[in-house]
Design a protein around this motif. Structure first.
Motif, PDB file in Angstrom:
ATOM      1  N   LYS A 148       0.719  -1.225  -0.133  1.00 64.56           N
ATOM      2  CA  LYS A 148      -0.034  -0.065  -0.215  1.00 64.56           C
ATOM      3  C   LYS A 148       1.085   1.285   0.198  1.00 64.56           C
ATOM      4  O   LYS A 148       0.626   2.213  -0.642  1.00 64.56           O
ATOM      5  N   LEU A 149       1.959   1.299   0.911  1.00 62.13           N
ATOM      6  CA  LEU A 149       2.877   2.488   0.716  1.00 62.13           C
ATOM      7  C   LEU A 149       3.445   2.725  -0.390  1.00 62.13           C
ATOM      8  O   LEU A 149       3.789   3.802  -0.900  1.00 62.13           O
ATOM      9  N   ILE A 150       3.960   1.618  -1.059  1.00 64.74           N
ATOM     10  CA  ILE A 150       4.683   1.726  -2.506  1.00 64.74           C
ATOM     11  C   ILE A 150       3.745   2.176  -3.452  1.00 64.74           C
ATOM     12  O   ILE A 150       3.897   3.052  -4.136  1.00 64.74           O
ATOM     13  N   GLU A 151       2.195   1.560  -3.458  1.00 68.73           N
ATOM     14  CA  GLU A 151       1.433   2.181  -4.404  1.00 68.73           C
ATOM     15  C   GLU A 151       0.992   3.442  -4.327  1.00 68.73           C
ATOM     16  O   GLU A 151       0.770   4.141  -5.215  1.00 68.73           O
ATOM     17  N   GLY A 152       1.091   3.774  -2.830  1.00 75.05           N
ATOM     18  CA  GLY A 152       0.638   5.202  -2.609  1.00 75.05           C
ATOM     19  C   GLY A 152       1.814   6.229  -2.866  1.00 75.05           C
ATOM     20  O   GLY A 152       1.417   7.674  -2.514  1.00 75.05           O
ATOM     21  N   GLY A 153       3.082   5.956  -3.210  1.00 74.79           N
ATOM     22  CA  GLY A 153       4.117   6.610  -3.577  1.00 74.79           C
ATOM     23  C   GLY A 153       4.663   7.153  -2.143  1.00 74.79           C
ATOM     24  O   GLY A 153       5.505   8.127  -2.462  1.00 74.79           O
ATOM     25  N   LYS A 154       4.400   6.597  -1.080  1.00 74.94           N
ATOM     26  CA  LYS A 154       5.002   6.736   0.362  1.00 74.94           C
ATOM     27  C   LYS A 154       6.460   6.319   0.270  1.00 74.94           C
ATOM     28  O   LYS A 154       7.364   6.934   0.960  1.00 74.94           O
ATOM     29  N   ILE A 155       6.825   5.122  -0.319  1.00 71.60           N
ATOM     30  CA  ILE A 155       7.922   4.767  -0.187  1.00 71.60           C
ATOM     31  C   ILE A 155       8.493   4.086  -1.821  1.00 71.60           C
ATOM     32  O   ILE A 155       7.351   3.687  -2.722  1.00 71.60           O
TER      33      ILE A 155
END
Length: 188
Positions: A148-155
């Motif tokens: 989710k963090l990768i998909e959301g551009g957070k990491i």
């Protein structure tokens, strides 16, 4: 797991990531930022721009400055790079802070690389600081959160170099050198 489970990182905490420019450290910096922490990364001169670019609020070049000599104390220290004594790490840790030792080191008189982590676990009940060693385990919840963090551009995974399958020995040698900036990827 070091940030969420072992240390229970909270928004607004001051987090120091030692080894911030490596394969694990680049994720740790971004994850700590995603959790709302104020992040300081410790790395070599070569990696300072990278560590800033992935979101560190402050960067310490260990070849020029010792993080423990600064007046700032951290709520959480995530030591990925190893090699520093417990007393040295504790000097930079808030009196009620948490130290998480990630991974093992080379050698070790008694426990083949986990001596320092075992000493930390044994000392922890007798001091105000929480001294932990990370024993990671794979679990679906963590992998879903990362997704989710990768998909959301957070990491964003940081890739240093790519090697072909036939170049695995060279890739291992490159990793052993300890100077990779982010992950080393093997392709077919």
């Amino acid at each position: 797991q070091g940030l969420r489970r072992a240390a229970k990182v909270q928004a607004g905490q001051k987090v120091l990531v030692i080894g911030a420019g490596g394969g694990v450290g680049t994720f740790a910096v971004q994850l700590a930022k995603a959790f709302g922490a104020d992040v300081t990364g410790v790395c070599s001169t070569k990696k300072t721009d990278l560590v800033r670019s992935i979101g560190a609020d402050d960067v310490i070049d260990y070849t020029r400055e010792d993080f423990a000599d600064r007046p700032r104390r951290y709520d959480l220290i995530l030591d990925i790079a190893g090699g520093r004594s417990l007393s040295h790490l504790r000097r930079a840790l808030d009196p009620r802070g948490t130290l998480v030792i990630v991974g093992s080191e080379r050698g070790g008189r008694w426990a083949q690389g986990v001596d320092r982590a075992l000493r930390a676990a044994m000392l922890s009940p007798f001091v105000s600081q929480k001294l932990r060693m990370l024993v990671s385990t794979e679990n679906e919840e963590d992998l879903q959160l990362l997704g989710k963090l990768i998909e959301g551009g957070k990491i964003t995974p940081v890739v240093d170099r790519t090697f072909s399958l036939s170049e695995v020995p060279e890739a291992i040698e490159y990793l052993r050198g300890g100077h990779a900036c982010g992950k080393v990827v093997i392709t077919e």
